[in-house]
Design a protein around this motif. Structure first.
Motif, short mmCIF file in Angstrom:
data_model
loop_
_atom_site.label_atom_id
_atom_site.label_comp_id
_atom_site.label_asym_id
_atom_site.label_seq_id
_atom_site.Cartn_x
_atom_site.Cartn_y
_atom_site.Cartn_z
N PRO A 1 69.89 73.90 7.22
CA PRO A 1 71.19 73.35 6.82
C PRO A 1 72.33 74.36 6.92
CG PRO A 1 69.49 72.66 5.29
CD PRO A 1 68.86 73.67 6.20
N ALA A 2 72.04 75.61 6.66
CA ALA A 2 73.09 76.63 6.70
C ALA A 2 73.62 76.87 8.11
CB ALA A 2 72.58 77.93 6.10
N SER B 1 71.39 63.07 4.49
CA SER B 1 70.09 63.54 4.97
C SER B 1 69.79 64.98 4.59
CB SER B 1 70.04 63.41 6.50
OG SER B 1 71.00 64.30 7.10
N GLY B 2 70.74 65.65 3.96
CA GLY B 2 70.54 67.04 3.57
C GLY B 2 71.33 68.02 4.41
N LEU B 3 71.82 67.58 5.55
CA LEU B 3 72.67 68.42 6.39
C LEU B 3 74.11 68.03 6.12
CD1 LEU B 3 70.67 68.32 9.75
CD2 LEU B 3 70.64 70.09 8.00
N LYS B 4 74.80 68.87 5.39
CA LYS B 4 76.16 68.56 4.96
C LYS B 4 77.16 68.93 6.06
CE LYS B 4 75.07 69.42 0.09
NZ LYS B 4 75.41 70.21 -1.10
N HIS C 1 89.10 69.93 15.16
CA HIS C 1 88.21 70.76 14.37
C HIS C 1 87.31 71.58 15.27
CE1 HIS C 1 86.89 66.49 14.61
NE2 HIS C 1 85.79 67.03 15.12
N ASP C 2 86.79 72.67 14.72
CA ASP C 2 85.87 73.50 15.48
C ASP C 2 84.46 72.95 15.34
OD1 ASP C 2 84.95 74.28 12.97
OD2 ASP C 2 85.96 76.23 13.02
N GLN C 3 83.47 73.71 15.78
CA GLN C 3 82.10 73.22 15.77
C GLN C 3 81.55 72.95 14.38
OE1 GLN C 3 79.39 74.97 18.86
NE2 GLN C 3 81.07 76.43 19.16
N SER C 4 82.16 73.56 13.38
CA SER C 4 81.72 73.35 12.00
C SER C 4 82.25 72.03 11.43
CB SER C 4 82.20 74.50 11.11
OG SER C 4 83.60 74.44 10.91
#
Length: 386
Positions: free
Chosen positions: A210-211, A231-234, A242-245
């Motif tokens: 996830p990180a 699903s746990g991936l925030k 926006h960038d890739q994040s």
């Protein structure tokens, strides 16, 4: 990624175009509908209201068209294959959230059963007046996929295709029917399960940390893996560049990179997106290029004209956007004249003239007050040109 889901057994049914959309969407795995009743698309909402609860899906009648589009986008973010349906004025109201879905790359299908406009117009009469709105109705340079069925069978087939394209490219797709196709009843065959190819959106690997998850990762195919909300991936979604994040950084370089990726993920795959059918003989001097319900008229006029030795052929677009520029340019090099019948004052003809680039003369034939173009009208123009 292919998956096995519910699909109707092959059977012959007598149904209308709106109902065929429901069948196609269910076959493609759609499990969520949100919308608002509007003529001539209400039968789509009614079909989903009846069928989705039987299959564990969700149907929501929202308070308005804006909310219907927003709910469909939200369901997509939660991992569902989602669809909404509308017509004319409702399609106008959906534009802002349709643009938002494009920006955050949420797969969703929007069905627009076109009627005569502007505004309330003629609610029960056919039109193709939303062609340019479909392409340019949102602000900014935005890509869109739009498909236009010309029969009840194509309403079924192209709905499946629309859902697949939406999932595969993380891209909103518009299905452009018109009132005639929506309410026309024809016999169609619903396919066996092993005849239907289904695509699910690309997801992160099961062991994704996830990180380290980047919801808008720059991948080789330009289509980032999409995690489901919850699903746990925030991750963050924003209508800002926006960038890739997923977070906006305000940099011009980021905006350009994202604009280019949203464009190229479609234009690098036009061979998978652009659909058309044609019957052009080597000695044909005229081609009738059409889409939607006018294609039925065009093909009828050409086929009867050929019995009297008219040197004419037909070209039917199933994908309206992205525009089949190369195919139309090739057509213009094969014939002397292209006739473009449309149920508007002349919209797609502008793109056709641009693609033809003077290689062939392009003539429009238009009806925009709620009446179909008759085969006799196209036949008369064919005889005049030839």
């Amino acid at each position: 990624m292919k998956t096995k889901i519910y699909k109707p057994e092959k059977r012959a049914v007598l149904t209308q175009g709106d109902q065929a959309v429901v069948e196609g969407a269910l076959a493609a795995g759609v499990s969520f509908f949100a919308g608002y009743p509007i003529t001539p698309a209400s039968e789509i909402a009614e079909g989903f209201a009846r069928e989705l609860p039987k299959r564990g899906g969700k149907f929501l009648q929202m308070e308005d068209e804006i909310a219907g589009m927003a709910a469909a986008v939200g369901a997509s973010l939660a991992g569902k294959k989602a669809i909404t349906a509308t017509s004319g004025p409702g399609f106008a109201l959906k534009q802002e959230n349709l643009g938002f879905a494009t920006m955050i790359e949420a797969p969703v299908v929007v069905v627009n059963v076109q009627r005569v406009g502007p505004s309330t117009g003629l609610p029960t009469s056919p039109s193709q007046g939303d062609v340019m709105q479909t392409r340019w109705g949102r602000n900014g340079d935005q890509e869109i996929i739009a498909l236009a069925p010309a029969s009840v069978a194509e309403s079924y087939e192209l709905t499946i295709k629309a859902v697949n394209l939406s999932e595969k490219f993380r891209q909103p797709v518009v299905l452009l029917l018109d009132e005639v196709i929506g309410h026309l009843r024809e016999k169609i065959y619903l396919k066996n399960s092993n005849e239907i190819e289904i695509y699910d959106r690309k997801k992160p690997k099961p062991d994704q940390n996830p990180a380290d998850y980047l919801p808008y990762q720059l991948t080789d195919d330009l289509i980032p893996p999409m995690a489901d909300y919850g699903s746990g991936l925030k991750y963050h979604t924003s209508g800002l560049f926006h960038d890739q994040s997923g977070f906006p950084d305000g940099k011009k370089e980021t905006a350009k990179l994202m604009q280019d990726r949203l464009h190229n993920k479609l234009h690098d795959n036009l061979d998978q997106i652009i659909l058309y059918e044609k019957d052009i003989r080597s000695d044909d001097r005229v081609a009738v290029l059409s889409y939607g319900s006018t294609a039925r008229t065009a093909i009828s006029a050409v086929n009867t004209g050929r019995k009297d030795n008219l040197k004419a052929g037909w070209f039917k677009l199933q994908t309206i956007w992205p525009f089949a520029e190369e195919a139309v340019a090739e057509l213009a090099s094969q014939v002397e004249t292209i006739i473009v019948p449309e149920l508007n004052q002349g919209q797609l003809i502008r793109e056709i003239k641009r693609a033809a680039a003077g290689k062939a003369k392009v003539l429009g034939l238009n009806s925009y007050a709620g009446e179909l173009i008759k085969p006799e009208e196209i036949r008369a123009l064919l005889e005049e040109v030839l």
